[in-house]
Design a protein around this motif. Structure first.
Motif, PDB file in Angstrom:
ATOM      1  N   GLU A 197     -36.150  39.217  63.153  1.00 52.78           N
ATOM      2  CA  GLU A 197     -35.374  39.364  61.922  1.00 52.78           C
ATOM      3  C   GLU A 197     -34.922  40.811  61.724  1.00 52.78           C
ATOM      4  N   ARG A 198     -35.819  41.759  62.013  1.00 54.84           N
ATOM      5  CA  ARG A 198     -35.460  43.173  61.836  1.00 54.84           C
ATOM      6  C   ARG A 198     -34.366  43.587  62.809  1.00 54.84           C
ATOM      7  N   PHE A 199     -34.465  43.137  64.059  1.00 51.75           N
ATOM      8  CA  PHE A 199     -33.451  43.513  65.041  1.00 51.75           C
ATOM      9  C   PHE A 199     -32.094  42.927  64.671  1.00 51.75           C
ATOM     10  N   ALA A 200     -32.060  41.649  64.310  1.00 51.85           N
ATOM     11  CA  ALA A 200     -30.796  41.018  63.926  1.00 51.85           C
ATOM     12  C   ALA A 200     -30.199  41.701  62.703  1.00 51.85           C
ATOM     13  N   ALA A 201     -31.043  42.056  61.724  1.00 43.08           N
ATOM     14  CA  ALA A 201     -30.554  42.735  60.521  1.00 43.08           C
ATOM     15  C   ALA A 201     -29.974  44.107  60.867  1.00 43.08           C
ATOM     16  N   LEU A 202     -30.633  44.820  61.801  1.00 43.80           N
ATOM     17  CA  LEU A 202     -30.133  46.133  62.210  1.00 43.80           C
ATOM     18  C   LEU A 202     -28.754  46.009  62.846  1.00 43.80           C
ATOM     19  N   VAL A 203     -28.591  45.055  63.770  1.00 48.81           N
ATOM     20  CA  VAL A 203     -27.308  44.887  64.448  1.00 48.81           C
ATOM     21  C   VAL A 203     -26.216  44.534  63.433  1.00 48.81           C
ATOM     22  N   LYS A 204     -26.499  43.614  62.531  1.00 45.94           N
ATOM     23  CA  LYS A 204     -25.483  43.234  61.525  1.00 45.94           C
ATOM     24  C   LYS A 204     -25.127  44.407  60.623  1.00 45.94           C
ATOM     25  N   LEU A 253     -30.328  37.551  68.747  1.00 44.43           N
ATOM     26  CA  LEU A 253     -29.061  37.581  68.018  1.00 44.43           C
ATOM     27  C   LEU A 253     -28.442  36.189  67.917  1.00 44.43           C
ATOM     28  N   ARG A 254     -28.600  35.393  68.973  1.00 45.68           N
ATOM     29  CA  ARG A 254     -28.024  34.042  68.937  1.00 45.68           C
ATOM     30  C   ARG A 254     -28.740  33.163  67.908  1.00 45.68           C
ATOM     31  N   LEU A 255     -30.072  33.259  67.861  1.00 53.16           N
ATOM     32  CA  LEU A 255     -30.847  32.402  66.968  1.00 53.16           C
ATOM     33  C   LEU A 255     -30.860  32.926  65.535  1.00 53.16           C
ATOM     34  N   GLN A 256     -30.915  34.245  65.377  1.00 53.25           N
ATOM     35  CA  GLN A 256     -31.034  34.820  64.039  1.00 53.25           C
ATOM     36  C   GLN A 256     -29.684  35.053  63.362  1.00 53.25           C
ATOM     37  N   ALA A 257     -28.655  35.342  64.166  1.00 53.93           N
ATOM     38  CA  ALA A 257     -27.357  35.683  63.581  1.00 53.93           C
ATOM     39  C   ALA A 257     -26.229  34.779  64.044  1.00 53.93           C
ATOM     40  N   GLY A 265     -39.914  63.758  69.319  1.00 54.19           N
ATOM     41  CA  GLY A 265     -40.369  64.900  70.099  1.00 54.19           C
ATOM     42  C   GLY A 265     -39.375  65.321  71.168  1.00 54.19           C
ATOM     43  N   LEU A 266     -38.512  64.399  71.595  1.00 55.25           N
ATOM     44  CA  LEU A 266     -37.491  64.708  72.598  1.00 55.25           C
ATOM     45  C   LEU A 266     -36.189  65.201  71.977  1.00 55.25           C
ATOM     46  N   GLY A 267     -36.160  65.285  70.647  1.00 55.54           N
ATOM     47  CA  GLY A 267     -34.981  65.840  69.990  1.00 55.54           C
ATOM     48  C   GLY A 267     -33.958  64.831  69.512  1.00 55.54           C
ATOM     49  N   PHE A 268     -34.310  63.544  69.472  1.00 56.60           N
ATOM     50  CA  PHE A 268     -33.369  62.541  68.977  1.00 56.60           C
ATOM     51  C   PHE A 268     -33.217  62.681  67.466  1.00 56.60           C
ATOM     52  N   PRO A 269     -32.007  62.456  66.914  1.00 56.77           N
ATOM     53  CA  PRO A 269     -31.831  62.501  65.457  1.00 56.77           C
ATOM     54  C   PRO A 269     -32.640  61.395  64.777  1.00 56.77           C
ATOM     55  N   ALA A 270     -33.331  61.728  63.706  1.00 54.19           N
ATOM     56  CA  ALA A 270     -34.188  60.754  63.032  1.00 54.19           C
ATOM     57  C   ALA A 270     -33.391  59.564  62.511  1.00 54.19           C
ATOM     58  N   GLU A 271     -32.147  59.802  62.048  1.00 54.20           N
ATOM     59  CA  GLU A 271     -31.355  58.712  61.478  1.00 54.20           C
ATOM     60  C   GLU A 271     -30.901  57.703  62.526  1.00 54.20           C
ATOM     61  N   GLN A 272     -30.978  58.075  63.786  1.00 58.82           N
ATOM     62  CA  GLN A 272     -30.581  57.163  64.860  1.00 58.82           C
ATOM     63  C   GLN A 272     -31.704  56.194  65.228  1.00 58.82           C
ATOM     64  N   LEU A 273     -32.942  56.510  64.883  1.00 59.02           N
ATOM     65  CA  LEU A 273     -34.116  55.766  65.341  1.00 59.02           C
ATOM     66  C   LEU A 273     -34.551  54.746  64.300  1.00 59.02           C
ATOM     67  N   LYS A 274     -34.640  53.483  64.721  1.00 62.75           N
ATOM     68  CA  LYS A 274     -35.048  52.394  63.837  1.00 62.75           C
ATOM     69  C   LYS A 274     -36.166  51.589  64.513  1.00 62.75           C
ATOM     70  N   VAL A 275     -37.293  51.454  63.833  1.00 67.16           N
ATOM     71  CA  VAL A 275     -38.414  50.679  64.373  1.00 67.16           C
ATOM     72  C   VAL A 275     -38.217  49.208  63.972  1.00 67.16           C
ATOM     73  N   THR A 276     -37.948  48.370  64.954  1.00 62.47           N
ATOM     74  CA  THR A 276     -37.756  46.938  64.694  1.00 62.47           C
ATOM     75  C   THR A 276     -38.865  46.086  65.302  1.00 62.47           C
ATOM     76  N   GLY A 277     -39.586  46.627  66.293  1.00 63.27           N
ATOM     77  CA  GLY A 277     -40.598  45.843  67.007  1.00 63.27           C
ATOM     78  C   GLY A 277     -40.058  45.354  68.333  1.00 63.27           C
ATOM     79  N   ASP A 278     -40.960  45.001  69.212  1.00 59.60           N
ATOM     80  CA  ASP A 278     -40.569  44.555  70.561  1.00 59.60           C
ATOM     81  C   ASP A 278     -40.193  43.081  70.549  1.00 59.60           C
TER      82      ASP A 278
END
Length: 558
Positions: free
Chosen positions: A530-537, A26-30, A321-334
């Motif tokens: 980039e994906r993680f920073a974009a998600l947070v913003k 977040l510091r470097l990307q945003a 599979g554990l019942g989390f709402p699909a709209e809450q889950l975002k694949v950004t990478g590790d």
């Protein structure tokens, strides 16, 4: 426009490096300003964290000036002058000095007595079995006598039920009362901290009902501050169930646990035939009444976070599979290895630097071990393979030494285990490391761990794994990864390690199988930051839009 302000809450040393990776992203990307509450912050300070606004966890135990920030110390935290809340706050030091130690001693005595009773019953059963083989008639007579004694015991239990109820309630108040008091106290501290610092977003490595993490989520929502989870580990309800199944405070089949389980069924979990509460009954009830509960207390990270940043499609499927709402889950990478290694593009140079640093010989496979934590500290050891953590260390190190000089072995102890505890086992080709595990995994030929969430990093890098379930928890988190070899005892562990270094065809085969799923278990395109920073913003912008809409709606109504 002021920079994005991100607040990290880190209540475990094991999570520090994981959170630093997210903070640096977040510091470097945003261009974000990082604020962090860190457990034992003095142990986490380095050149990177000196750029952050750091507060020690003890800040949440302060009712007046917070010490580490001029801005906050001038304002201070509101402390109620009258009423029940003030009485509860004032009881905390008394609980800590007097009642909590007394309660801990009482609980130790009760557990010892329960264990002794369990042993006596087993001795009786063993005696009757032995007698049945020697003298069937005498065995029948004694069996009837013991059965009569059992009926008498049941009758006595019925007659003493009111006393046992009062005793169970007293134990809850004595042992759990301090935690209930501190919950209200910490909630007020968090409320004032958020008012003072005014972050734009809260970043959590996990949402655990046992910690204050969900209090941050609930308080943040009250101020329009969204929360983003960047999971540190893998949710598994069996893990706390195994840990607490023998703890009387967590029993759901006796009062007051039975009442709480009836009122709030989500707190109960039946594991191996034993009904268990996620938290002691009194604390679970207090969390429900205060509004700090979650939809599923047994499932880690299940809550009202605005988004959960996952490292792979495999993790997303697991969460669904554990019942989390699909709209809450975002694949950004590790974020743990993509920043320092840039997707392992300079692996050869880093491997050579690592070999020179530890004095390893060339042309040998590198085995990295994420050494397991000491689970004997907070558990009964029931079902564990070894009688003590020292015996576990001896067995693991014996397996590594059995490889002789055929491999270079680098051991990274769990963050809760001092490196010095394993120092006596170092040899010319067995070395200990303090470097973050995520920095070592992409460089090795084989990764060894015990049911650790770090295994997913190895799978995403295409690195074969030996998963030694030394505590015999039998988790199934990595059963779908074809390059993970699962072992459950010391002899199989020896055999798997030796086969890997002695059988090149076997080693090549499991490595190839691991590489076949690495894209499903990770994002190797180098764009995770980039994906993680974009998600947070995006989460922050949507929260701001909601606040504006709420203000406009309120103005129109008035």
């Amino acid at each position: 426009m002021p920079p994005l302000k991100a607040l990290f809450y880190i209540d475990s040393l094991a999570m520090v490096s994981h959170c630093i990776a997210a903070a640096e992203t977040l510091r470097l990307q945003a261009g974000a300003h990082i604020v962090a509450i860190v457990f034992q912050s003095a142990h986490s300070m380095n050149e990177t964290t000196r750029l952050y606004e750091i507060y020690d966890y003890s800040i949440l135990r302060t009712t007046g000036a917070l010490g580490q920030s001029e801005q906050i110390s001038k304002r201070g935290f509101r402390f109620p002058k009258t009423g029940l809340r003030r009485a509860l706050y004032l009881l905390i030091p008394f609980y800590s000095r007097r009642l909590k130690p007394a309660g801990a001693r009482l609980e130790k005595i009760l557990r010892a007595a329960t264990a002794a009773q369990r042993r006596r019953r087993q001795d009786v059963r063993d005696f009757l079995k032995d007698l049945a083989r020697k003298s069937p008639v005498l065995h029948a007579v004694l069996a009837v006598a013991f059965a009569a004694g059992g009926l008498l015991e049941v009758l006595l239990r019925l007659l003493t039920a009111p006393l046992r109820f009062l005793f169970a309630m007293a134990r809850q108040v004595l042992l759990v009362g301090p935690r209930v008091s501190r919950l209200s106290f910490y909630a007020a501290s968090i409320d004032n901290f958020l008012q003072t610092t005014r972050p734009d977003v809260i970043i959590l490595p996990e949402l655990n009902i046992e910690t204050l993490s969900n209090v941050f989520v609930v308080k943040g929502r009250a101020y329009g501050i969204p929360t983003v989870l960047t999971p540190f580990t893998i949710p598994n309800p069996a893990e706390p169930a195994r840990h607490y199944r023998h703890n009387p405070l967590h029993r759901a089949d006796i009062a007051p646990g039975r009442w709480v389980a009836k009122q709030y069924p989500k707190w109960r979990f039946d594991y191996e035939g034993r009904p268990t509460l996620r938290l002691p009954a009194l604390l679970a009830w207090a969390i429900e009444r205060s509004g700090f509960s979650t939809p599923a207390p047994w499932i880690l990270n299940r809550g009202e976070a605005a988004a959960i940043a996952l490292d792979s499609a495999a993790q997303r499927d697991f969460y669904l599979g554990l019942g989390f709402p699909a709209e809450q889950l975002k694949v950004t990478g590790d974020l743990n290895y993509t920043i320092p290694f840039h997707d392992c593009s300079d692996k050869a140079r880093l491997e050579e630097a690592l070999r020179l640093k530890y004095g390893f010989q060339p042309d040998r496979p590198l085995i990295v071990c994420g050494f397991p934590p000491d689970q004997y500290v907070d558990a009964t050891g029931h079902g564990f393979e070894f009688p003590s953590y020292e015996a576990l260390i001896d067995a693991w190190m014996a397996a590594f030494k059995s490889l002789g000089d055929k491999a270079n072995i680098l051991i990274r102890p769990h963050p809760r285990i001092p490196v010095e505890r394993l120092a006596a086992y170092e040899t010319a080709n067995i070395k200990l490391s303090r470097e973050p595990t995520a920095n070592l995994i992409p460089l090795c030929d084989l990764y060894v761990a015990s049911i650790s969430a770090t295994i997913r990093w190895a799978v995403s890098c295409g690195i074969p794994v030996v998963n030694y379930d030394t505590y015999r928890y039998c988790y199934s988190d990595f059963e779908s990864a074809p390059g993970v070899v699962h072992v459950k005892n010391a002899s199989d562990f020896h055999a798997s390690l030796n086969r890997f270094v002695d059988d090149p065809a076997f080693a090549a085969d499991i490595a190839e199988r691991q590489r076949s799923v690495m894209n499903y278990w990770g994002c190797a395109d180098g764009k995770s930051p980039e994906r993680f920073a974009a998600l947070v913003k995006d989460v922050v912008e949507r929260a701001a839009e909601r606040r504006v809409a709420e203000v406009a709606s309120s103005s129109a109504t008035s």
